[in-house]
Scaffold this motif. Structure first.
Motif, PDB file in Angstrom:
ATOM      1  N   THR A 106      43.125 -30.438 -77.884  1.00  0.00           N
ATOM      2  CA  THR A 106      42.335 -30.397 -77.052  1.00  0.00           C
ATOM      3  C   THR A 106      41.175 -31.764 -77.095  1.00  0.00           C
ATOM      4  OG1 THR A 106      42.228 -28.085 -76.686  1.00  0.00           O
ATOM      5  CG2 THR A 106      40.107 -29.469 -75.890  1.00  0.00           C
TER       6      THR A 106
ATOM      7  N   GLN B 182      35.071 -31.536 -69.605  1.00  0.00           N
ATOM      8  CA  GLN B 182      34.347 -30.173 -69.725  1.00  0.00           C
ATOM      9  C   GLN B 182      34.750 -29.583 -69.624  1.00  0.00           C
ATOM     10  OE1 GLN B 182      31.646 -29.594 -71.319  1.00  0.00           O
ATOM     11  NE2 GLN B 182      30.820 -32.168 -71.816  1.00  0.00           N
ATOM     12  N   ALA B 183      35.930 -29.708 -68.649  1.00  0.00           N
ATOM     13  CA  ALA B 183      36.648 -28.137 -68.214  1.00  0.00           C
ATOM     14  C   ALA B 183      37.536 -28.475 -69.454  1.00  0.00           C
ATOM     15  CB  ALA B 183      37.976 -28.385 -66.981  1.00  0.00           C
TER      16      ALA B 183
ATOM     17  N   GLN C  26      37.686 -29.453 -72.634  1.00  0.00           N
ATOM     18  CA  GLN C  26      37.432 -28.596 -73.618  1.00  0.00           C
ATOM     19  C   GLN C  26      37.287 -27.175 -73.393  1.00  0.00           C
ATOM     20  OE1 GLN C  26      36.193 -30.928 -76.217  1.00  0.00           O
ATOM     21  NE2 GLN C  26      36.498 -28.616 -77.439  1.00  0.00           N
ATOM     22  N   THR C  27      36.596 -26.646 -72.367  1.00  0.00           N
ATOM     23  CA  THR C  27      36.027 -25.424 -71.977  1.00  0.00           C
ATOM     24  C   THR C  27      37.579 -24.500 -73.089  1.00  0.00           C
ATOM     25  OG1 THR C  27      34.493 -26.181 -70.984  1.00  0.00           O
ATOM     26  CG2 THR C  27      35.480 -23.669 -70.753  1.00  0.00           C
ATOM     27  N   PHE C  28      38.567 -24.518 -72.056  1.00  0.00           N
ATOM     28  CA  PHE C  28      40.269 -24.323 -71.806  1.00  0.00           C
ATOM     29  C   PHE C  28      40.417 -24.485 -73.370  1.00  0.00           C
ATOM     30  CE2 PHE C  28      44.728 -24.541 -71.521  1.00  0.00           C
ATOM     31  CZ  PHE C  28      44.591 -23.815 -71.058  1.00  0.00           C
TER      32      PHE C  28
ATOM     33  N   ASN D 182      38.352 -24.456 -75.863  1.00  0.00           N
ATOM     34  CA  ASN D 182      37.595 -23.744 -77.071  1.00  0.00           C
ATOM     35  C   ASN D 182      38.307 -22.334 -76.960  1.00  0.00           C
ATOM     36  OD1 ASN D 182      36.412 -26.013 -78.118  1.00  0.00           O
ATOM     37  ND2 ASN D 182      35.020 -25.754 -77.046  1.00  0.00           N
ATOM     38  N   VAL D 183      37.968 -22.043 -75.562  1.00  0.00           N
ATOM     39  CA  VAL D 183      38.826 -20.569 -75.452  1.00  0.00           C
ATOM     40  C   VAL D 183      40.400 -19.870 -75.868  1.00  0.00           C
ATOM     41  CG1 VAL D 183      39.113 -19.104 -73.478  1.00  0.00           C
ATOM     42  CG2 VAL D 183      37.311 -20.643 -73.364  1.00  0.00           C
TER      43      VAL D 183
ATOM     44  N   ARG E 226      40.247 -19.163 -79.016  1.00  0.00           N
ATOM     45  CA  ARG E 226      39.700 -18.221 -79.990  1.00  0.00           C
ATOM     46  C   ARG E 226      40.409 -16.931 -79.658  1.00  0.00           C
ATOM     47  NH1 ARG E 226      35.414 -18.746 -75.724  1.00  0.00           N
ATOM     48  NH2 ARG E 226      33.923 -20.350 -77.264  1.00  0.00           N
TER      49      ARG E 226
END
Length: 220
Positions: free
Chosen positions: A154, A204-205, A207-209, A211-212, A215
């Motif tokens: 990422t 931002q999209a 990074q969010t993807f 991270n999810v 996780r």
């Protein structure tokens, strides 16, 4: 706003897809190069399963040298090689090679760091069972490190998006080229602001993807 989009919508949309195309192709090739290099760095370092200090030192030095060169300098440095291999130095085709040369060593280092975080006790336990090194790498080490690897990829992807923007200086197309050609050279600041907003949303999209996904892999 409607008037602006009527005038610039087509150019912005085309530049957006060009950016995604450059990023996608370069990222795929960089992973194909960087992941094996990261594995080799882990295996051939001191105490690794296939310790080879000469190989490790050579690859480690090459990666450090390439990573120490800012992308914009590397881009111009590789122009003759790009022209010789691809036949052009402009457009998406002309920027893939510099992007890969810039990104692959970075991914290799990130993969090395991720793989080194795997508990050595787990590796030793599988080795004591007589499991082959290849199976340990793909079924144990990479599986244990996959969450960290995703986070590393990422980070690399976000850095690659930034590099594609800089590639606009040599006519590579994409959002960076649009911002430079129109926002800067033709004094259309609104175009530059829109490009910045799109890049922020894109990062931002991503990074969010990442991270999810990391996780979820950590929970499995």
């Amino acid at each position: 706003m409607i008037e602006f989009w009527t005038e610039w919508g087509t150019d912005i949309t085309e530049a957006f897809w060009q950016t995604l195309l450059m990023t996608g192709i370069s990222l795929a090739i960089s992973i194909l190069i960087g992941l094996p290099l990261g594995i080799l760095l882990v295996m051939t370092r001191k105490g690794g399963q296939a310790e080879n200090r000469v190989f490790y030192s050579i690859v480690n030095t090459i990666i450090n040298v390439i990573r120490s060169i800012p992308f914009i300098i590397l881009l111009f440095l590789l122009l003759p090689l790009t022209r010789a291999l691809v036949g052009t130095t402009i457009g998406v085709e002309g920027v893939i090679l510099p992007l890969v040369v810039y990104t692959a060593p970075y991914i290799a280092r990130l993969m090395e760091s991720a793989l080194l975080e795997v508990n050595k006790g787990v590796i030793e336990a599988y080795e004591s069972m007589g499991i082959s090194t290849t199976k340990i790498i793909w079924s144990v080490i990479i599986r244990e490190a996959r969450s960290t690897m995703i986070l590393g990829l990422t980070i690399a992807t976000i850095g690659l998006i930034g590099a594609t923007a800089m590639a606009g200086l040599v006519g590579a197309g994409g959002l960076g080229d649009l911002a430079y050609q129109y926002g800067h050279l033709r004094f259309e600041p609104v175009v530059m602001y829109v490009v910045i907003i799109i890049l922020i949303i894109l990062v931002q999209a991503m990074q969010t993807f990442g991270n999810v996904l990391a996780r979820r892999l950590r929970k499995d």
